[in-house]
Design a protein around this motif. Sequence first.
Motif, PDB file in Angstrom:
ATOM      1  N   GLY A   8     -75.627 -83.141 -35.199  1.00 16.14           N
ATOM      2  CA  GLY A   8     -74.181 -83.617 -35.572  1.00 16.14           C
ATOM      3  C   GLY A   8     -73.493 -84.349 -34.951  1.00 16.14           C
ATOM      4  N   ILE A   9     -72.466 -84.843 -35.684  1.00 18.16           N
ATOM      5  CA  ILE A   9     -71.360 -85.580 -34.937  1.00 18.16           C
ATOM      6  C   ILE A   9     -69.841 -84.772 -35.197  1.00 18.16           C
ATOM      7  CG2 ILE A   9     -71.205 -86.917 -37.132  1.00 18.16           C
ATOM      8  CD1 ILE A   9     -70.108 -89.276 -35.455  1.00 18.16           C
ATOM      9  N   ASP A  10     -69.051 -84.774 -34.231  1.00 18.55           N
ATOM     10  CA  ASP A  10     -67.903 -83.924 -34.227  1.00 18.55           C
ATOM     11  C   ASP A  10     -66.832 -84.634 -33.768  1.00 18.55           C
ATOM     12  OD1 ASP A  10     -67.828 -83.042 -31.576  1.00 18.55           O
ATOM     13  OD2 ASP A  10     -69.085 -81.437 -32.181  1.00 18.55           O
ATOM     14  N   HIS A  11     -65.586 -83.985 -33.520  1.00 22.58           N
ATOM     15  CA  HIS A  11     -64.307 -84.591 -33.056  1.00 22.58           C
ATOM     16  C   HIS A  11     -64.400 -84.621 -31.246  1.00 22.58           C
ATOM     17  CE1 HIS A  11     -63.054 -80.556 -31.599  1.00 22.58           C
ATOM     18  NE2 HIS A  11     -63.562 -80.386 -32.513  1.00 22.58           N
ATOM     19  N   SER A  12     -65.297 -83.787 -30.885  1.00 22.11           N
ATOM     20  CA  SER A  12     -65.382 -83.947 -29.582  1.00 22.11           C
ATOM     21  C   SER A  12     -66.083 -85.109 -28.744  1.00 22.11           C
ATOM     22  CB  SER A  12     -66.251 -82.592 -28.910  1.00 22.11           C
ATOM     23  OG  SER A  12     -67.481 -82.534 -29.295  1.00 22.11           O
ATOM     24  N   ARG A  13     -66.869 -85.707 -29.895  1.00 19.06           N
ATOM     25  CA  ARG A  13     -67.503 -87.085 -29.557  1.00 19.06           C
ATOM     26  C   ARG A  13     -67.268 -88.305 -30.064  1.00 19.06           C
ATOM     27  NH1 ARG A  13     -72.716 -85.057 -26.957  1.00 19.06           N
ATOM     28  NH2 ARG A  13     -73.721 -86.937 -27.500  1.00 19.06           N
ATOM     29  N   ALA A  14     -66.552 -88.049 -31.207  1.00 17.46           N
ATOM     30  CA  ALA A  14     -66.276 -89.377 -32.175  1.00 17.46           C
ATOM     31  C   ALA A  14     -64.943 -89.418 -32.588  1.00 17.46           C
ATOM     32  CB  ALA A  14     -67.166 -89.329 -33.377  1.00 17.46           C
ATOM     33  N   THR A  15     -64.364 -90.556 -32.819  1.00 20.37           N
ATOM     34  CA  THR A  15     -62.922 -90.665 -33.236  1.00 20.37           C
ATOM     35  C   THR A  15     -63.097 -90.521 -34.968  1.00 20.37           C
ATOM     36  OG1 THR A  15     -63.127 -92.843 -33.704  1.00 20.37           O
ATOM     37  CG2 THR A  15     -62.436 -92.291 -31.649  1.00 20.37           C
ATOM     38  N   GLY A  44     -86.393 -76.305 -44.733  1.00 18.59           N
ATOM     39  CA  GLY A  44     -85.333 -76.038 -45.454  1.00 18.59           C
ATOM     40  C   GLY A  44     -84.292 -76.848 -44.682  1.00 18.59           C
ATOM     41  N   CYS A  45     -83.224 -76.846 -45.346  1.00 25.77           N
ATOM     42  CA  CYS A  45     -81.963 -77.619 -44.465  1.00 25.77           C
ATOM     43  C   CYS A  45     -80.588 -77.389 -45.235  1.00 25.77           C
ATOM     44  CB  CYS A  45     -81.974 -79.134 -44.620  1.00 25.77           C
ATOM     45  SG  CYS A  45     -81.814 -80.104 -46.261  1.00 25.77           S
ATOM     46  N   VAL A  46     -79.542 -77.307 -44.422  1.00 17.64           N
ATOM     47  CA  VAL A  46     -78.134 -76.863 -44.626  1.00 17.64           C
ATOM     48  C   VAL A  46     -77.343 -78.192 -44.193  1.00 17.64           C
ATOM     49  CG1 VAL A  46     -76.200 -75.325 -44.730  1.00 17.64           C
ATOM     50  CG2 VAL A  46     -78.352 -74.610 -44.958  1.00 17.64           C
ATOM     51  N   LEU A  47     -76.366 -78.597 -44.775  1.00 15.75           N
ATOM     52  CA  LEU A  47     -75.414 -79.541 -44.083  1.00 15.75           C
ATOM     53  C   LEU A  47     -73.888 -78.987 -44.261  1.00 15.75           C
ATOM     54  CD1 LEU A  47     -75.165 -82.558 -43.425  1.00 15.75           C
ATOM     55  CD2 LEU A  47     -74.328 -83.027 -45.757  1.00 15.75           C
ATOM     56  N   LEU A  48     -73.435 -78.791 -42.987  1.00 12.27           N
ATOM     57  CA  LEU A  48     -72.005 -78.546 -43.015  1.00 12.27           C
ATOM     58  C   LEU A  48     -71.251 -79.652 -42.671  1.00 12.27           C
ATOM     59  CD1 LEU A  48     -69.893 -76.180 -42.472  1.00 12.27           C
ATOM     60  CD2 LEU A  48     -70.528 -76.424 -39.941  1.00 12.27           C
ATOM     61  N   SER A  49     -70.463 -79.942 -43.474  1.00 13.05           N
ATOM     62  CA  SER A  49     -69.322 -81.220 -43.756  1.00 13.05           C
ATOM     63  C   SER A  49     -68.009 -80.701 -43.653  1.00 13.05           C
ATOM     64  CB  SER A  49     -69.864 -82.209 -44.707  1.00 13.05           C
ATOM     65  OG  SER A  49     -69.154 -83.223 -44.957  1.00 13.05           O
ATOM     66  N   THR A  50     -67.208 -81.252 -42.681  1.00 14.81           N
ATOM     67  CA  THR A  50     -65.771 -80.932 -42.660  1.00 14.81           C
ATOM     68  C   THR A  50     -65.162 -82.192 -42.262  1.00 14.81           C
ATOM     69  OG1 THR A  50     -65.548 -79.970 -40.521  1.00 14.81           O
ATOM     70  CG2 THR A  50     -66.359 -78.454 -42.109  1.00 14.81           C
ATOM     71  N   CYS A  51     -63.889 -81.879 -42.192  1.00 15.21           N
ATOM     72  CA  CYS A  51     -62.994 -83.114 -41.378  1.00 15.21           C
ATOM     73  C   CYS A  51     -63.280 -83.464 -40.035  1.00 15.21           C
ATOM     74  CB  CYS A  51     -61.489 -82.959 -41.507  1.00 15.21           C
ATOM     75  SG  CYS A  51     -60.852 -83.117 -43.063  1.00 15.21           S
ATOM     76  N   ASN A  52     -63.907 -82.667 -39.222  1.00 12.00           N
ATOM     77  CA  ASN A  52     -64.073 -82.636 -37.831  1.00 12.00           C
ATOM     78  C   ASN A  52     -65.485 -82.756 -37.441  1.00 12.00           C
ATOM     79  OD1 ASN A  52     -61.300 -82.528 -36.963  1.00 12.00           O
ATOM     80  ND2 ASN A  52     -61.019 -80.465 -37.314  1.00 12.00           N
ATOM     81  N   ARG A  53     -66.208 -82.440 -38.474  1.00 24.10           N
ATOM     82  CA  ARG A  53     -67.642 -82.388 -38.163  1.00 24.10           C
ATOM     83  C   ARG A  53     -68.579 -82.624 -39.278  1.00 24.10           C
ATOM     84  NH1 ARG A  53     -68.647 -78.902 -34.662  1.00 24.10           N
ATOM     85  NH2 ARG A  53     -66.451 -78.412 -34.362  1.00 24.10           N
ATOM     86  N   THR A  54     -69.876 -83.203 -39.009  1.00 23.40           N
ATOM     87  CA  THR A  54     -70.963 -83.316 -39.850  1.00 23.40           C
ATOM     88  C   THR A  54     -71.965 -82.759 -39.335  1.00 23.40           C
ATOM     89  OG1 THR A  54     -69.910 -85.143 -41.517  1.00 23.40           O
ATOM     90  CG2 THR A  54     -72.205 -84.664 -41.555  1.00 23.40           C
ATOM     91  N   GLU A  55     -72.684 -81.770 -39.692  1.00 20.89           N
ATOM     92  CA  GLU A  55     -73.816 -81.251 -39.109  1.00 20.89           C
ATOM     93  C   GLU A  55     -75.019 -80.861 -39.859  1.00 20.89           C
ATOM     94  OE1 GLU A  55     -71.310 -79.379 -35.128  1.00 20.89           O
ATOM     95  OE2 GLU A  55     -72.382 -77.930 -36.662  1.00 20.89           O
ATOM     96  N   LEU A  56     -76.118 -81.347 -39.649  1.00 26.36           N
ATOM     97  CA  LEU A  56     -77.295 -80.895 -40.383  1.00 26.36           C
ATOM     98  C   LEU A  56     -78.244 -79.786 -39.807  1.00 26.36           C
ATOM     99  CD1 LEU A  56     -78.857 -81.679 -42.834  1.00 26.36           C
ATOM    100  CD2 LEU A  56     -80.155 -83.591 -41.813  1.00 26.36           C
ATOM    101  N   TYR A  57     -78.463 -78.646 -40.218  1.00 29.17           N
ATOM    102  CA  TYR A  57     -79.467 -77.859 -39.810  1.00 29.17           C
ATOM    103  C   TYR A  57     -80.697 -77.801 -40.721  1.00 29.17           C
ATOM    104  CZ  TYR A  57     -75.348 -76.137 -37.182  1.00 29.17           C
ATOM    105  OH  TYR A  57     -74.484 -75.915 -36.298  1.00 29.17           O
TER     106      TYR A  57
END
Length: 415
Positions: A8-15, A44-57
């Motif tokens: 994933g990518i989130d606010h702690s690592r990316a603008t 299986g997979c689940v994608l969590l997508s918000t304003c502050n992060r996009t994470e793929l499980y």
Amino acid sequence: MRKIQMMGIDHSRATVAERELFSLTKAKQKELMEAVIRQQGVGGCVLLSTCNRTELYVSLQKEEDIDLYRIFCHIREIPQTAQDELQHLFCRRSGEDAVRHLFLLTGGLKSRIIGEDQILTQVREALEYARLCNVADTVLKTLFRMAVTVGKKIKTQVAIPRGNTSAIAAALAQLEQEGHTFGGTQCLVIGNGEMGRLTARAFRERGAFVTVTVRQYRSGQVQIPEGCARIHYGERYEKIPECRYVVSATSSPNLTLEKDKIQELNLTGALTLIDLAVPRDIDPCIGELPQTEVYNIDDFQTGTGVSEEQSASIEAAKTLVEEEVAEFVSWYECKDMIPEIRELGTLAAQDVSWRMGKTFHEMQFAPEVCHQLADAVEQTAAKVFQKMLFGVRDHADSDVMRECLDALGQVWKKE
């Protein structure tokens, strides 16, 4: 046996500019998950997508090694030349580390605002969408359901002290510190989703006159916060000259406000625009116009500083999370026992039914009654025996549980 991976990518690592490169519409989210599920060894997979992060499980076979980043870049149409340059923005976790991260995240411990409420709903919705797309397997369904349970426990049992509980609350608090006032001002909120409604209520609580954009007017299909006016989305530019504040919070992949159209309005008063969306809704170049300032979600310092009171609660929450991680690991390591537990339950139930059948005959019940009673006894006995074994599995060491199943198998499976 499958393992769990997260990327994933989130606010702690990316603008915000970097995060919006990897933001996905609902259609693209589905396309990504379907592309991942087609890979060999993926369960299986689940994608969590918000304003502050996009994470793929993802859950997959231990021996498999899937390049999730390249799949992500392909779906998002990131040029090959840029992929290597952007890869450092992503974090990768696996096994217990991935489980612990999701539990901490759902409890609000990794948010920009410690203990914020929205992430719990977002995690639940991520699982629901993956199930709707038919890409979530048993492992990830269990993981995300447990994550939601952990989040609820933290909120009810730990109750982390909070100040601002949403991005807009933090934004307005910071603007107030900078000298902004909201009472009696006109505010336009573009977007009527959860964040849009939170924004409208926040401005109303501060005494502003709020107008919310909607896509249509048909009664019963659009809800806006009490005390707010509404206009059609297409009329937003006409409303702006009356406003001191404009906030945009939509899930649109396109700009909701463009510089040239704002410039055509020939504004005479000060205008503050707040963009809470990723990808961004408001053209940042609007800030170049006279008397106009534009803020995006990263401009508000919502994740800095933890009070002493919060620190104690956070440690308590982390202890709770570790307990839940151990419980999930126990379930995960024993999940391959489920077929054997069910088989043993069936064999035990058949034995009980056979023994009770002899009693029914001795009581001189009619043959059809004997059959009905025997079937009822068998179904009930199977449920009771399986429930008992699942209860032992949830609390016993996995090696001890396997010894128990082997011993019971020698009893029920013998000739």
